[in-house]
Design an enzyme around this catalytic site. Sequence first.
Site, PDB file in Angstrom:
ATOM      1  NE  ARG A 134      -4.197  -1.634   0.097  1.00  0.00           N
ATOM      2  CZ  ARG A 134      -5.343  -1.406   0.737  1.00  0.00           C
ATOM      3  NH1 ARG A 134      -5.521  -0.321   1.436  1.00  0.00           N
ATOM      4  NH2 ARG A 134      -6.306  -2.279   0.660  1.00  0.00           N
ATOM      5  NE  ARG A 170      -6.639   5.418   2.344  1.00  0.00           N
ATOM      6  CZ  ARG A 170      -7.363   4.452   2.898  1.00  0.00           C
ATOM      7  NH1 ARG A 170      -8.576   4.713   3.321  1.00  0.00           N
ATOM      8  NH2 ARG A 170      -6.883   3.244   3.042  1.00  0.00           N
ATOM      9  NE  ARG A 226      -9.013   9.786  -2.257  1.00  0.00           N
ATOM     10  CZ  ARG A 226      -9.212   9.531  -0.970  1.00  0.00           C
ATOM     11  NH1 ARG A 226      -9.323   8.295  -0.572  1.00  0.00           N
ATOM     12  NH2 ARG A 226      -9.274  10.499  -0.093  1.00  0.00           N
ATOM     13  CG  ASP A 244      -8.777  -2.622  -4.499  1.00  0.00           C
ATOM     14  OD1 ASP A 244      -8.151  -2.057  -3.587  1.00  0.00           O
ATOM     15  OD2 ASP A 244      -9.604  -3.531  -4.295  1.00  0.00           O
ATOM     16  CE1 TYR A 281     -12.967  -6.941   1.729  1.00  0.00           C
ATOM     17  CE2 TYR A 281     -11.386  -8.482   0.797  1.00  0.00           C
ATOM     18  CZ  TYR A 281     -11.705  -7.486   1.710  1.00  0.00           C
ATOM     19  OH  TYR A 281     -10.753  -7.046   2.590  1.00  0.00           O
TER      20      TYR A 281
HETATM   21  O1  CP3 Z   1       0.113   0.759  -3.127  1.00  0.00           O
HETATM   22  C1  CP3 Z   1      -0.316  -0.376  -3.365  1.00  0.00           C
HETATM   23  O2  CP3 Z   1      -0.132  -1.350  -2.615  1.00  0.00           O
HETATM   24  C2  CP3 Z   1      -1.020  -0.634  -4.689  1.00  0.00           C
HETATM   25  C3  CP3 Z   1      -2.422  -0.539  -4.705  1.00  0.00           C
HETATM   26  C4  CP3 Z   1      -3.320  -1.459  -3.882  1.00  0.00           C
HETATM   27  C5  CP3 Z   1      -4.542  -0.988  -3.326  1.00  0.00           C
HETATM   28  N1  CP3 Z   1      -5.203  -2.061  -2.801  1.00  0.00           N
HETATM   29  C6  CP3 Z   1      -5.005   0.400  -3.365  1.00  0.00           C
HETATM   30  C7  CP3 Z   1      -6.084   0.817  -2.454  1.00  0.00           C
HETATM   31  C8  CP3 Z   1      -3.228  -2.822  -3.597  1.00  0.00           C
HETATM   32  C9  CP3 Z   1      -2.110  -3.798  -3.895  1.00  0.00           C
HETATM   33  C10 CP3 Z   1      -4.440  -3.186  -2.931  1.00  0.00           C
HETATM   34  C11 CP3 Z   1      -4.745  -4.565  -2.509  1.00  0.00           C
HETATM   35  C12 CP3 Z   1      -5.974  -4.830  -1.744  1.00  0.00           C
HETATM   36  N2  CP3 Z   1      -7.198  -4.240  -1.880  1.00  0.00           N
HETATM   37  C13 CP3 Z   1      -6.101  -5.849  -0.779  1.00  0.00           C
HETATM   38  C14 CP3 Z   1      -5.009  -6.820  -0.384  1.00  0.00           C
HETATM   39  C15 CP3 Z   1      -4.001  -6.198   0.498  1.00  0.00           C
HETATM   40  C16 CP3 Z   1      -4.485  -5.733   1.821  1.00  0.00           C
HETATM   41  O3  CP3 Z   1      -4.296  -4.551   2.102  1.00  0.00           O
HETATM   42  O4  CP3 Z   1      -5.036  -6.541   2.566  1.00  0.00           O
HETATM   43  C17 CP3 Z   1      -7.419  -5.819  -0.285  1.00  0.00           C
HETATM   44  C18 CP3 Z   1      -8.011  -6.723   0.778  1.00  0.00           C
HETATM   45  C19 CP3 Z   1      -8.116  -4.797  -1.007  1.00  0.00           C
HETATM   46  C20 CP3 Z   1      -9.554  -4.429  -0.889  1.00  0.00           C
HETATM   47  C21 CP3 Z   1      -9.715  -3.052  -0.411  1.00  0.00           C
HETATM   48  N3  CP3 Z   1      -9.403  -1.934  -1.156  1.00  0.00           N
HETATM   49  C22 CP3 Z   1     -10.233  -2.626   0.833  1.00  0.00           C
HETATM   50  C23 CP3 Z   1     -10.693  -3.544   1.945  1.00  0.00           C
HETATM   51  C24 CP3 Z   1     -10.207  -1.234   0.819  1.00  0.00           C
HETATM   52  C25 CP3 Z   1     -10.748  -0.332   1.890  1.00  0.00           C
HETATM   53  C26 CP3 Z   1      -9.859  -0.265   3.058  1.00  0.00           C
HETATM   54  C27 CP3 Z   1      -8.841   0.796   2.861  1.00  0.00           C
HETATM   55  O5  CP3 Z   1      -7.662   0.520   3.026  1.00  0.00           O
HETATM   56  O6  CP3 Z   1      -9.290   1.911   2.546  1.00  0.00           O
HETATM   57  C28 CP3 Z   1      -9.644  -0.810  -0.412  1.00  0.00           C
HETATM   58  C29 CP3 Z   1      -9.406   0.578  -0.855  1.00  0.00           C
HETATM   59  C30 CP3 Z   1      -8.033   0.920  -1.351  1.00  0.00           C
HETATM   60  N4  CP3 Z   1      -7.246   0.156  -2.159  1.00  0.00           N
HETATM   61  C31 CP3 Z   1      -7.358   2.148  -1.102  1.00  0.00           C
HETATM   62  C32 CP3 Z   1      -6.138   2.099  -1.799  1.00  0.00           C
HETATM   63  C33 CP3 Z   1      -5.090   3.169  -1.911  1.00  0.00           C
HETATM   64  C34 CP3 Z   1      -7.903   3.318  -0.320  1.00  0.00           C
HETATM   65  C35 CP3 Z   1      -8.902   4.009  -1.177  1.00  0.00           C
HETATM   66  C36 CP3 Z   1      -8.830   5.494  -1.104  1.00  0.00           C
HETATM   67  O7  CP3 Z   1      -7.885   6.108  -1.613  1.00  0.00           O
HETATM   68  O8  CP3 Z   1      -9.782   6.047  -0.545  1.00  0.00           O
END
Ligand code: CP3
Length: 350
Positions: free
Chosen positions: A33, A37, A46, A83, A159
Site C-alpha cells: 500500500r 492516503r 485522487r 485494487d 468480499y
Molecule cells: O500501493 C499499493 O499497494 C497498490 C495498490 C493497492 C490498493 N489495494 C489500493 C487501495 C493494492 C495492492 C491493494 C490490494 C488490496 N485491496 C487488498 C489486499 C491487500 C491488503 O491490504 O489486505 C485488499 C483486501 C483490497 C480491498 C480493499 N481496497 C479494501 C478492503 C479497501 C478499503 C480499506 C482501505 O484501506 O481503505 C480498499 C481501498 C483501497 N485500495 C485504497 C487504496 C489506496 C484506499 C482508497 C482510497 O484512496 O480512498
Amino acid sequence: MKEAAQANGMGIKPLIRVLQGQREEIPPIWMMRQAGRYLPEYRQVREKAGGFLNLCFNPELAAEVTLQPVRRFGFDAAILFSDILIMPLALGRKVEFLAGEGPKLEPMGDADALKGMRDQADGDVFAPIYETVRRVKAQLDHKTALIGFCGAPWTVATYMVAGEATGDQAPARHFAYRDPEGFSRLIECLVRGSIDYLVGQLKAGAEVVQIFDTWAGVLPPEQFDRWCIQPTQKIVQGVRAQVPGAKIIGFPRGAGAMALPYAELTGVDGLGLDWMFPRSLARDILQPHVAVQGNVDPLALLAGGAALDREVDDVMTLADGPLIFNLGHGILPATPIEHVERMLKRVRGN
Ligand code: CP3
C-alpha cells in the site's frame, strides 16, 4: 558487455535477484500500500480523479500515483496502483468504494448468485490497467522493479460473498462448508480470471506479480489447503505455462504453521510474511526454501521512534538470507512520512 553484466547478475534488478534466491547486502525494499492516503500527493490526485475507482481506471493518473512513492523514497519496486476488487467488476459484479467505509459489493448468498456472473472475465475491464503497467514501466530506471498483483481467489471470494469486509469472513466460510461444490465453481472462475489478469500484466511489463491472500488466516488447515493453497498453485502453474519463469510472491496473511506447506506446494518464489510471523522460524524453516518478504508491524511504523527501530533491527536478522524488506501488511493512512524515512535510513544505513 551488457550480456556479460547480466550473466554475472549485475544487470538484474535487486528485487529479482532476491527472488532468484540470492542475498543482497542491503535488502531491496518496498511497502505494501505504498501508493496511498498517507501521501499528500496521492490525496491530491485522487481528488482530481474524482474517487478511487476512477483513479484505478485512469492510466495517466494511476501511473502517476504508482510512481509517487518511488520518487519520494527511492523504493526498489513500484507496485501497480489498482485494487484486488477489479476482478469482481470484470466478472460482472457491482463494486463500489464508499469514502471512509471501504468496498461494497452485491453479496452472493448462495450458488444461485453465480448465475448473475460472467464465467470469463471481461478483458475490456483489464485493458486500462494494462495501459497503466505500460506507462509505469516506461518511466522506471534500471534498478526499480515493477510489481503487478491480484487478490487470491479465497480473499476475493470473501468480499464477493459477504459484500464487504467482515473480520472473520464467516459468510464465505459458511458458504464453503454448506455448498463446497458451488463455492468451488466460484473459486475456479476466480482462478481462471486471475491467470488471465496476471499474464496480461506480465506481458504489459510487470516483472513480478504478488498474490494477496489477506484473509488466508481465517481458514482451518484442511480448508486452507483447499481454498488457499490449491487455487494459488493452479494460478502459479497457469501463469508460468504462458510466461515461463514468471516471478511470483504469495502473501497468505495469517498462514502461521501453514506457511511452509504453502510455499512448497504453490511454488511461489517469494513468501510475504505478516507481522505476526516469528522471524526465527522464518530464518530456520522458510529461507532455506524460499525468499521471504516482510514483516515490520504497520503499527510500529505508525508509532515510530525506538519501537520502530527495534522492529526494523529484528527484521534485519533475516538479511543473512534472501530478504525483501517490507511491512507485514499495508501502511496505515495515518503514518507520518518521517517514520518511513527513518525506517529507510536504518535499513540502508545512510
Ligand atoms: O500501493 C499499493 O499497494 C497498490 C495498490 C493497492 C490498493 N489495494 C489500493 C487501495 C493494492 C495492492 C491493494 C490490494 C488490496 N485491496 C487488498 C489486499 C491487500 C491488503 O491490504 O489486505 C485488499 C483486501 C483490497 C480491498 C480493499 N481496497 C479494501 C478492503 C479497501 C478499503 C480499506 C482501505 O484501506 O481503505 C480498499 C481501498 C483501497 N485500495 C485504497 C487504496 C489506496 C484506499 C482508497 C482510497 O484512496 O480512498
